[in-house]
Scaffold this active site. Structure first.
Site, PDB file in Angstrom:
ATOM      1  N   HIS A  24       3.056   3.230  -8.866  1.00  0.00           N
ATOM      2  CA  HIS A  24       2.951   1.783  -9.123  1.00  0.00           C
ATOM      3  C   HIS A  24       4.237   1.275  -9.781  1.00  0.00           C
ATOM      4  CE1 HIS A  24      -1.050   2.182  -7.769  1.00  0.00           C
ATOM      5  NE2 HIS A  24      -1.507   2.791  -8.849  1.00  0.00           N
TER       6      HIS A  24
ATOM      7  N   ASP B 262       0.815  -1.210   0.000  1.00  0.00           N
ATOM      8  CA  ASP B 262       0.000   0.000   0.000  1.00  0.00           C
ATOM      9  C   ASP B 262       0.856   1.270   0.000  1.00  0.00           C
ATOM     10  OD1 ASP B 262      -2.302   1.426  -0.007  1.00  0.00           O
ATOM     11  OD2 ASP B 262      -2.703   1.230   2.135  1.00  0.00           O
TER      12      ASP B 262
ATOM     13  N   LEU C  97      10.867 -19.975  -4.861  1.00  0.00           N
ATOM     14  CA  LEU C  97       9.773 -19.220  -4.244  1.00  0.00           C
ATOM     15  C   LEU C  97       8.516 -19.315  -5.111  1.00  0.00           C
ATOM     16  CD1 LEU C  97       8.853 -16.892  -2.232  1.00  0.00           C
ATOM     17  CD2 LEU C  97       9.606 -15.321  -4.023  1.00  0.00           C
TER      18      LEU C  97
HETATM   19  C1  FPP Z   1      -1.740   0.100  -3.622  1.00  0.00           C
HETATM   20  O1  FPP Z   1      -1.300   1.441  -3.521  1.00  0.00           O
HETATM   21  C2  FPP Z   1      -1.060  -0.580  -4.715  1.00  0.00           C
HETATM   22  C3  FPP Z   1      -1.681  -1.085  -5.819  1.00  0.00           C
HETATM   23  C4  FPP Z   1      -3.137  -1.015  -6.022  1.00  0.00           C
HETATM   24  C5  FPP Z   1      -0.918  -1.694  -6.931  1.00  0.00           C
HETATM   25  C6  FPP Z   1       0.343  -2.463  -6.552  1.00  0.00           C
HETATM   26  C7  FPP Z   1       0.975  -3.014  -7.766  1.00  0.00           C
HETATM   27  C8  FPP Z   1       2.307  -3.054  -7.989  1.00  0.00           C
HETATM   28  C9  FPP Z   1       3.304  -2.594  -6.991  1.00  0.00           C
HETATM   29  C10 FPP Z   1       2.834  -3.656  -9.260  1.00  0.00           C
HETATM   30  C11 FPP Z   1       3.046  -5.091  -9.018  1.00  0.00           C
HETATM   31  C12 FPP Z   1       3.607  -5.803 -10.181  1.00  0.00           C
HETATM   32  C13 FPP Z   1       3.498  -7.122 -10.350  1.00  0.00           C
HETATM   33  C14 FPP Z   1       4.177  -7.739 -11.495  1.00  0.00           C
HETATM   34  C15 FPP Z   1       2.720  -7.974  -9.454  1.00  0.00           C
HETATM   35  P1  FPP Z   1      -2.338   2.629  -3.696  1.00  0.00           P
HETATM   36  O2  FPP Z   1      -2.293   3.125  -5.085  1.00  0.00           O
HETATM   37  O3  FPP Z   1      -3.678   2.181  -3.208  1.00  0.00           O
HETATM   38  O4  FPP Z   1      -1.716   3.713  -2.758  1.00  0.00           O
HETATM   39  P2  FPP Z   1      -2.505   4.864  -2.004  1.00  0.00           P
HETATM   40  O5  FPP Z   1      -3.210   4.201  -0.854  1.00  0.00           O
HETATM   41  O6  FPP Z   1      -1.407   5.743  -1.562  1.00  0.00           O
HETATM   42  O7  FPP Z   1      -3.438   5.490  -2.978  1.00  0.00           O
END
Ligand code: FPP
Length: 622
Positions: free
Chosen positions: A406, A389, A498
């Site tokens: 992201h 998050d 893993l």
């Molecule tokens: C939450 O932060 C994060 C996500 C919804 C996306 C996470 C995805 C990645 C890190 C890419 C992963 C890649 C692979 C290949 C699995 P948020 O945007 O909700 O953060 P906020 O709460 O600050 O808005």
């Protein structure tokens, strides 16, 4: 312009691809026509340099079409419009028969550069095809911003993609637009002889009026006291804007970009000094800074930049010399559309399988040499689940669009996976896209999917002993995302290191409802006796029944809830919450979480309280 349709040869005779030739051509153009800017680009990390040549060469070429051509103004404008239309077609098809456009197209596809912004900057150059000067400083500034802000921002975006948290919207930083104006005015003073050759005077009419200088006086190279005073004044303004921007930007840029900015102010300042010293000659021929002055500025800057990039960029990103030229992007090596076996660009065309490294590579060491804690396998959690998050907040805090969060989050995940491999964790599950995440803007959602696809196709995740499993539903997901997830699951199915479960389009309650529906169907079909439904039987009807129970559930970014994440499997998970946003996490945070887990007392409803000892690094298990 020279066309490249076939492979050409280097001086050493090595066969060279059209793409290499394209980047080489851009480099040559920038080095010969803009040596100061070229020297500044060489202060950037090696991996970023070819793209900076391509961006700069494309804009320089477009500008030169207007400035240098012998043709009538209308004809010059037409040529530029044609070139821009060809560029747009190239960007759509992913290849080009023109070396500069081929390099730029590759750069745009490979790095996911902002097309709208780039074409907008080109349009701003094109608006100059009326060759009318501007009247006021205000108009002049608007022109300077429209033409010059986009490409340094694109370079910042690339640094972010390399894993360095830098501000991308430079225009929002106090002092940056002043820097661009100082640069634009220095460039104008430097190009004065050529512009006067073409009969153009680009300074605002209001400054000519103020100093009682006429355009004709300049064009006929009359070095009157008024002209001398005006040139001195303009050089002084440019110097003041550059120095002022340096003062204003101090502290808001990280070390690497700050070195480039600092050096730019020094180099452009030296050019301004040289122009003023040249006097009337500055109207007749280009003025060059003395070599020793350049050297005095550049030598320490080069040494500092090399050290700073090495220390601040993730491993492999600082030294990946000319990566853009080592592997091809969307265009094939000979400039033809790429085939399916070559690496894909960041947000490229349909392609669903990456080359899977066989045998898989060992884990990549931590950039600072951090070593994993030695934890006996028996004491390790078997399954760690993470809510990654805080991406969005991290990005907006830096003035970046949410998708950059992201992207940085994907870089953090790479490191955490390395750390999981190093400690021998059997299962890691990450929440990449929940069913609730569809509430986000379609733009953010599609960019997030593009990032995941690129990561699974071209990122390092699957270069290691990682078996990918997808947890979630295909309903509503774009076909290309489903295909990548499925094909990479298949391609890594025999890996034994893993197991990385990625939750994409996953919702915990939906999963439970699906299990309930499956059981009900089985009961209706007479396969299951409702009176004998046990926890085990229920679990066997979950869509992802092979997923083991979660031992440790970790959420970053200060939120203390589990958000519909693995409600069945995490029923007895130890919870771990940390404050840092996900993009700032690395493998050491995973190790800290796992170490904290080993100190938890997991009684499972009983009364015995076994603690889980850890060993110091290097200590053997006792
Ligand atoms: C939450 O932060 C994060 C996500 C919804 C996306 C996470 C995805 C990645 C890190 C890419 C992963 C890649 C692979 C290949 C699995 P948020 O945007 O909700 O953060 P906020 O709460 O600050 O808005």
């Amino acid at each position: 312009m020279r066309r490249t349709t076939t492979r050409s040869r280097t001086r050493s005779g090595r066969a060279r691809s059209a793409l290499d030739a394209g980047y080489d051509e851009c480099r040559r153009l920038v080095r010969t026509t803009r040596p100061t800017e070229y020297a500044l680009m060489q202060l950037m990390p090696p991996v970023v340099r070819p793209v900076s040549w391509a961006l700069y060469a494309a804009f320089g070429y477009a500008d030169d079409l207007l400035d240098l051509s012998e043709e009538a103004p209308r004809e010059r404008g037409r040529r530029l419009r044609e070139w821009r239309a060809a560029l747009e077609a190239d960007l759509a098809s992913g290849t080009s028969d023109d070396p500069i456009r081929l390099a730029l197209t590759d750069a745009v596809w490979r790095w996911g550069l902002d097309l709208g912004d780039l074409l907008g900057a080109l349009d701003a150059v094109q608006r100059d095809d009326d060759r009318k000067g501007v009247t006021t400083w205000q108009e002049w500034r608007e022109r300077a911003h429209a033409q010059n802000i986009s490409w340094p921002e694109q370079l910042m975006r690339m640094l972010v993609r390399c894993g360095l948290p830098v501000p991308v919207r430079l225009r929002d930083l106090a002092g940056f637009t002043r820097f661009v104006e100082g640069l634009f005015l220095t460039d104008m003073l430097r190009d004065l002889p050529e512009d006067l050759d073409g009969g153009h005077v680009w300074f605002p009419a209001e400054v000519l009026d103020r100093f009682h200088v006429t355009p004709d006086e300049l064009i006929s190279r009359q070095w009157t006291p008024a002209v001398q005073r005006m040139i001195g004044h303009l050089a002084g303004e440019a110097r003041e804007w550059l120095e002022g921007s340096r003062r204003a930007l101090r502290g808001s840029l990280p070390l690497g970009p700050a070195i480039v900015l600092d050096t730019a102010v020094d180099l452009f300042g030296a050019e301004l000094d040289a122009i003023v010293r040249a006097g009337s000659a500055a109207l007749r021929r280009p003025v060059r800074v003395a070599r020793h002055t350049e050297w005095r500025i550049l030598a320490p800057a080069r040494a500092r930049a090399a050290v700073v990039w090495r220390l601040t960029l993730p491993p492999g990103r600082d030294t990946a010399m000319d990566t853009a030229m080592d592997t091809v992007g969307r265009a094939g090596a000979d400039g033809s559309p790429r085939d399916d076996t070559a690496p894909a660009p960041l947000a490229g065309p349909e392609r669903h399988t990456a080359r899977i490294a066989e045998p898989p590579l060992p884990p990549r060491p931590h950039r600072d040499g951090a070593r994993p804690p030695a934890i006996a396998a028996a004491h390790l959690p078997q399954h760690v689940a993470i809510v990654m998050d805080g991406n969005g907040r991290w990005a907006t805090g830096l003035g970046l669009p949410r998708d950059e969060g992201h992207r940085a989050g994907a870089v953090a995940l790479r490191d955490v996976v390395q750390g999981a491999l190093e400690i021998g964790l059997p299962h890691l599950t990450v929440y990449a896209f929940s069913t609730e995440n569809w509430k986000r803007s379609p733009d953010e959602v599609s960019k997030l999917f593009a990032i995941m696809r690129a990561e699974l196709l071209d990122g390092e995740l699957l270069d290691h002993d990682v078996r990918l499993r997808w947890v979630g539903s295909p309903d509503g997901l774009p076909d290309d995302v489903v295909n990548v997830l499925r094909s990479q699951e298949h391609a890594t199915r025999n890996r034994t290191g893993l197991t990385l479960n990625v939750c994409v389009n996953y919702g915990g309650r939906a999963e439970l409802a699906q299990a309930g529906a499956a059981l009900a169907r089985a009961a209706l079909a007479g396969e299951v006796d409702p009176a004998r439904v046990s926890e085990q039987l229920f679990a066997a009807h979950l869509p992802h029944h092979a997923l083991p129970d979660v031992d440790l559930l970790w959420r970053t970014s200060g939120e203390i809830r589990t958000s519909n994440f693995l409600p069945w499997h995490a029923h007895y998970a130890e919870l771990h919450f940390t404050d840092q946003p996900w993009p700032e996490v690395d493998r050491r945070d995973l190790w800290a979480a796992v170490t904290a887990y080993t100190h938890r007392k997991r009684r499972k409803g009983g009364t015995t309280t076994p603690t889980v000892p850890t060993r110091a690094p290097g200590e053997t298990e006792g």
